[in-house]
Design a protein around this motif. Structure first.
Motif, short mmCIF file in Angstrom:
data_model
loop_
_atom_site.label_atom_id
_atom_site.label_comp_id
_atom_site.label_asym_id
_atom_site.label_seq_id
_atom_site.Cartn_x
_atom_site.Cartn_y
_atom_site.Cartn_z
N UNK A 21 0.83 -1.24 0.06
CA UNK A 21 0.01 0.04 -0.02
C UNK A 21 0.73 1.25 -0.03
N UNK A 22 0.16 2.48 -0.67
CA UNK A 22 1.13 3.55 -0.49
C UNK A 22 1.48 3.82 0.80
N UNK A 23 2.76 4.48 0.84
CA UNK A 23 3.11 4.81 2.13
C UNK A 23 2.90 6.18 2.46
N UNK A 24 2.95 6.23 3.94
CA UNK A 24 2.42 7.59 4.66
C UNK A 24 3.71 8.29 5.25
N UNK A 25 3.94 9.34 4.94
CA UNK A 25 4.91 10.33 5.35
C UNK A 25 4.39 11.41 6.38
N UNK A 26 4.91 11.45 7.40
CA UNK A 26 4.60 12.45 8.56
C UNK A 26 5.41 13.62 8.32
N UNK A 27 4.96 14.64 7.31
CA UNK A 27 5.94 15.61 7.00
C UNK A 27 5.94 16.73 8.00
N UNK A 28 5.10 16.63 9.23
CA UNK A 28 5.19 17.63 10.23
C UNK A 28 6.12 17.42 11.45
N UNK A 29 6.74 16.19 11.29
CA UNK A 29 7.75 15.78 12.23
C UNK A 29 9.06 15.98 11.63
N UNK A 193 -1.13 1.49 15.91
CA UNK A 193 -1.81 1.57 14.30
C UNK A 193 -1.78 2.85 13.77
N UNK A 194 -1.96 3.99 15.08
CA UNK A 194 -2.15 5.35 14.52
C UNK A 194 -0.67 5.98 14.03
N UNK A 195 0.17 5.24 13.99
CA UNK A 195 1.31 5.82 13.14
C UNK A 195 1.31 5.51 11.81
N UNK A 196 0.49 4.58 11.23
CA UNK A 196 0.34 4.53 10.11
C UNK A 196 -0.68 5.18 9.39
N UNK A 197 -1.38 5.92 9.94
CA UNK A 197 -2.38 6.84 9.53
C UNK A 197 -2.08 8.12 9.20
N UNK A 198 -2.27 8.55 8.01
CA UNK A 198 -1.88 10.16 7.75
C UNK A 198 -2.48 10.96 8.40
N UNK A 199 -2.02 12.15 8.35
CA UNK A 199 -2.72 13.35 9.11
C UNK A 199 -4.14 13.47 8.14
N UNK A 200 -5.06 13.56 8.60
CA UNK A 200 -6.48 13.75 8.03
C UNK A 200 -6.55 15.17 7.30
N UNK A 201 -7.06 14.97 5.94
CA UNK A 201 -7.23 15.96 5.19
C UNK A 201 -8.44 16.70 5.74
N UNK A 202 -8.67 18.23 5.77
CA UNK A 202 -9.91 18.87 6.51
C UNK A 202 -10.96 18.67 5.61
N UNK A 203 -12.17 18.53 6.16
CA UNK A 203 -13.42 18.46 5.40
C UNK A 203 -13.52 19.83 4.54
N UNK A 513 4.80 -9.02 2.92
CA UNK A 513 4.18 -8.97 1.60
C UNK A 513 2.76 -8.04 1.85
N UNK A 514 2.56 -6.99 1.35
CA UNK A 514 1.10 -6.42 1.22
C UNK A 514 1.17 -5.79 2.61
N UNK A 515 1.85 -5.04 3.03
CA UNK A 515 1.90 -4.36 4.35
C UNK A 515 1.71 -2.94 4.36
N UNK A 516 1.52 -2.24 5.29
CA UNK A 516 1.11 -0.76 5.29
C UNK A 516 2.48 -0.21 5.68
#
Length: 647
Positions: A21-29, A193-203, A513-516
């Protein structure tokens, strides 16, 4: 868990790396980010954070740069020593690094006693005692146990592999005890699990289509109104001139009734049109739209909606029924989010929370029986229908009375005006009806969009609060290091070994294989599932343990255990593809190969200012590949003689 001994096999044979799966980069850290002109203090702090993150080689480079820049304190000396020896054996140090280690007392001049000085002295004594077979370790470990945190914890974490001799066994027991304490600390099971969650986009609010009235329609309304008024005034003039005042009064009264009838009729028409529009929007998708295959961002949003609708099934409802009944709503919601977010290049991972919220809202309304409530809300009341019919009937009746009297007074003129009234009234009413319905539609859409946005913001705040305690990268590194040590302990127990029997040990961490996956800026990739290879080198040969690690739960699943002699190792190499793919390969003399992908192709997702080479290097540094290569390359080159050199 015990499984039969396995012969060496190709680890990668049954685990082709697909669909990562596409990777998440926490750019605010930015704890790992430094620049060439950064002050020594900044480089040192970054080096400390990087060492906590498990990247000892990169950490020592930055701390050494800080030292060369003149930044020398007791704390710097402590971390300089740890970074130099962390995760390495004595044989793994280069001549320059060994010279720097032996010259450490000349590089640093310790000042007044503090916790950092005590930590440095303990490290010095541990290193010196490891070189003496008859060293008395009781006083030494008493001093180690007396140290406070973080000095004691850091020494146990980073110095264990560098020590050998009698001191190594006692050090290992303390290290393992700490690893067991830290492994599930910090509410790991509920936070990792929260480490693999991206910063949510605002509504975002969906842009409501504004009413667009063409100029020709405006001209038509003005001209039709002018003609209508002129013709109506002429009929009234004829009635006054002929003394038909009562007929004129009836006409005026019917006009008032016509106004109220037209208003109620407009309400009736609006409800019918809007209900029909909603039915088309929420109804089953047409065959033409169903056959249209979305691509790119739209396709990923489609997949997410399909996934969550399949998961969020109301209790007591068959999934097939639920999916069939909500197919139109699913398509409508999907189209809305694609329209809102597509142009901003927002990854679907950042709006997963919004998709879940929208689907959960549909499920809630289904349970409450209000999913189709708009049909009742937009149903036209009987009073509105009656008002429209009676009002327009009054207008027609009064108008007919007035026209008939006017024709008796002036047949030719009144007839012509009547024709103009009917024609201009019909043209003007139709045009004006379209304009008013568009304005009402716009107002209703704005109200509906506002209510939806308010619900989205509430869900956004809840989701962001849920992610507020997302673990830091350093916590992830500590948990992973603890998992490695617990795995090493399991391997020792399985092979009935103690740490003093192990000449050296090494690990390779690779993505399953197939990991976040996710990382912080300038940090290594972390994975929800790992493929871990542990190598234990003893006088009898190599013991290898391959496991799958569910990092979120800290659970191991053993894949295979292997044993082979030193002279069975033919070659060790790391292959690098053009797409930055890195594959570790251990070849045995019988032709079998043990291989694992340490880095998958296309893994570089860069933030502004990041260097792809640095990201790859810190990922490999954290994976343990460099130390493992050093150990296994020595075995491939020297065979059993490597043990004598190591000792």
């Amino acid at each position: 868990m015990t499984v039969p001994e396995a012969t060496p096999t190709n680890v990668a044979a049954d685990s082709a790396y697909v669909a990562m799966q596409a990777g998440v980069v926490h750019g605010d850290v930015n704890q790992y980010t430094t620049y060439a002109d950064s002050p020594p203090e900044k480089k040192f702090q970054a080096g400390v954070h990087i060492l906590d993150g498990g990247m000892s080689s990169r950490a020592w480079q930055l701390i050494q740069e800080a030292v060369v820049g003149g930044y020398k304190t007791n704390e710097v000396c402590f971390y300089w020593l740890l970074a130099l020896v962390s995760g390495r054996t004595r044989h793994g140090l280069s001549k320059e690094e060994m010279a720097a280690l032996r010259n450490e007392r000349n590089i640093f001049r310790l000042t007044d006693d503090d916790e950092w000085v005590n930590g440095v002295k303990t490290i010095r004594r541990l290193l010196a005692s490891a070189e003496k077979k008859d060293a008395d370790t009781r006083v030494l470990f008493k001093e180690l146990d007396a140290l406070g945190d973080p000095q004691r914890a850091m020494i146990l974490r980073h110095l264990e592999q560098f020590l050998d001799g009698p001191i190594a066994e006692q050090m290992w027991h303390r290290t393992l005890s700490q690893a067991k304490d830290e492994r599930m600390a910090g509410d790991r099971a509920n936070r990792i699990w929260k480490f693999f969650e991206p910063a949510p986009s605002k509504p975002r609010e969906r842009a409501v289509r504004r009413p667009d009235t063409p100029l020709r329609v405006c001209v038509r309304i003005v001209m039709a109104t002018a003609v209508f008024l002129a013709a109506t005034i002429h009929i009234g003039y004829v009635l006054v001139q002929g003394g038909r005042v009562f007929a004129l009064m009836i006409c005026l009264a019917s006009a008032v009734g016509g106004y109220y009838g037209a208003r109620e009729g407009l309400e009736w028409r609006f409800r019918v049109v809007r209900r029909r529009t909603k039915d088309m929007e929420y109804g089953p998708p047409s065959a033409r739209r169903t056959n249209t295959q979305p691509e790119g961002f739209a396709k990923r949003v489609d997949q997410r909606f399909d996934h969550y609708f399949a998961v969020y099934v109301p209790h007591g409802v068959q999934r097939e029924v639920w999916l069939a009944k909500t197919a139109g709503i699913r398509r409508s919601l999907r189209d809305e989010l694609v329209e809102i977010y597509r142009e901003e290049r927002v990854g679907v991972e950042r709006i997963n929370w919004l998709i879940r919220h929208r689907v959960d809202d549909v499920r809630r309304r289904w349970r409450e029986g209000v999913l189709w409530s708009y049909r009742e809300e937009l149903a036209t009341p009987l009073s509105t229908k009656a008002g429209a019919v009676l009002g327009l009937a009054a207008l027609v009746g009064g108008g007919a009375w007035a026209v008939s009297d006017a024709v008796l007074v002036a047949p030719l003129g009144a007839s012509g005006s009547t024709v103009l009234v009917l024609a201009s009234g019909w043209i003007g009413a139709r045009a004006l009806l379209g304009v008013l319905l568009e304005r009402w539609r716009f107002a209703a859409d704005e109200r509906e969009s506002g209510r939806t946005l308010d619900g989205d913001w509430e869900a956004f705040r809840r989701w962001r609060a849920k992610l507020a305690d997302k673990p830091k990268d350093q916590e992830m590194a500590v948990w992973l290091d603890s998992d490695r040590k617990v795995l090493l302990d399991d391997a020792l127990k399985h092979y009935r070994l103690v740490m003093s029997n192990v000449v050296a040990h090494a690990f390779i961490e690779a993505p399953a294989p197939s990991t976040r996956r996710a990382r912080v800026k300038d940090g290594p990739w972390r994975y929800r599932k790992y493929r871990l290879l542990a190598f234990l080198l003893t006088a009898d040969g190599v013991r290898q343990l391959t496991v799958d690690l569910d990092f979120t739960e800290g659970a191991f699943h053993v894949r295979e255990r292997s044993s082979y002699r030193f002279d069975a190792v033919a070659a060790v190499r790391v292959g690098q593809g053009d797409n930055d793919e890195r594959t570790f390969e251990l070849a045995l003399v019988d032709g079998q190969k043990i291989s694992v992908q340490v880095m998958s192709p296309g893994m570089e997702i860069l933030q502004e200012g990041e260097d792809p080479g640095t990201v790859s290097e810190v990922t490999l540094d954290a994976s343990g590949l460099h130390q493992t290569l050093h150990v296994l390359e020595g075995i491939a080159a020297e065979g059993k003689e490597w043990i004598r050199y190591e000792r």
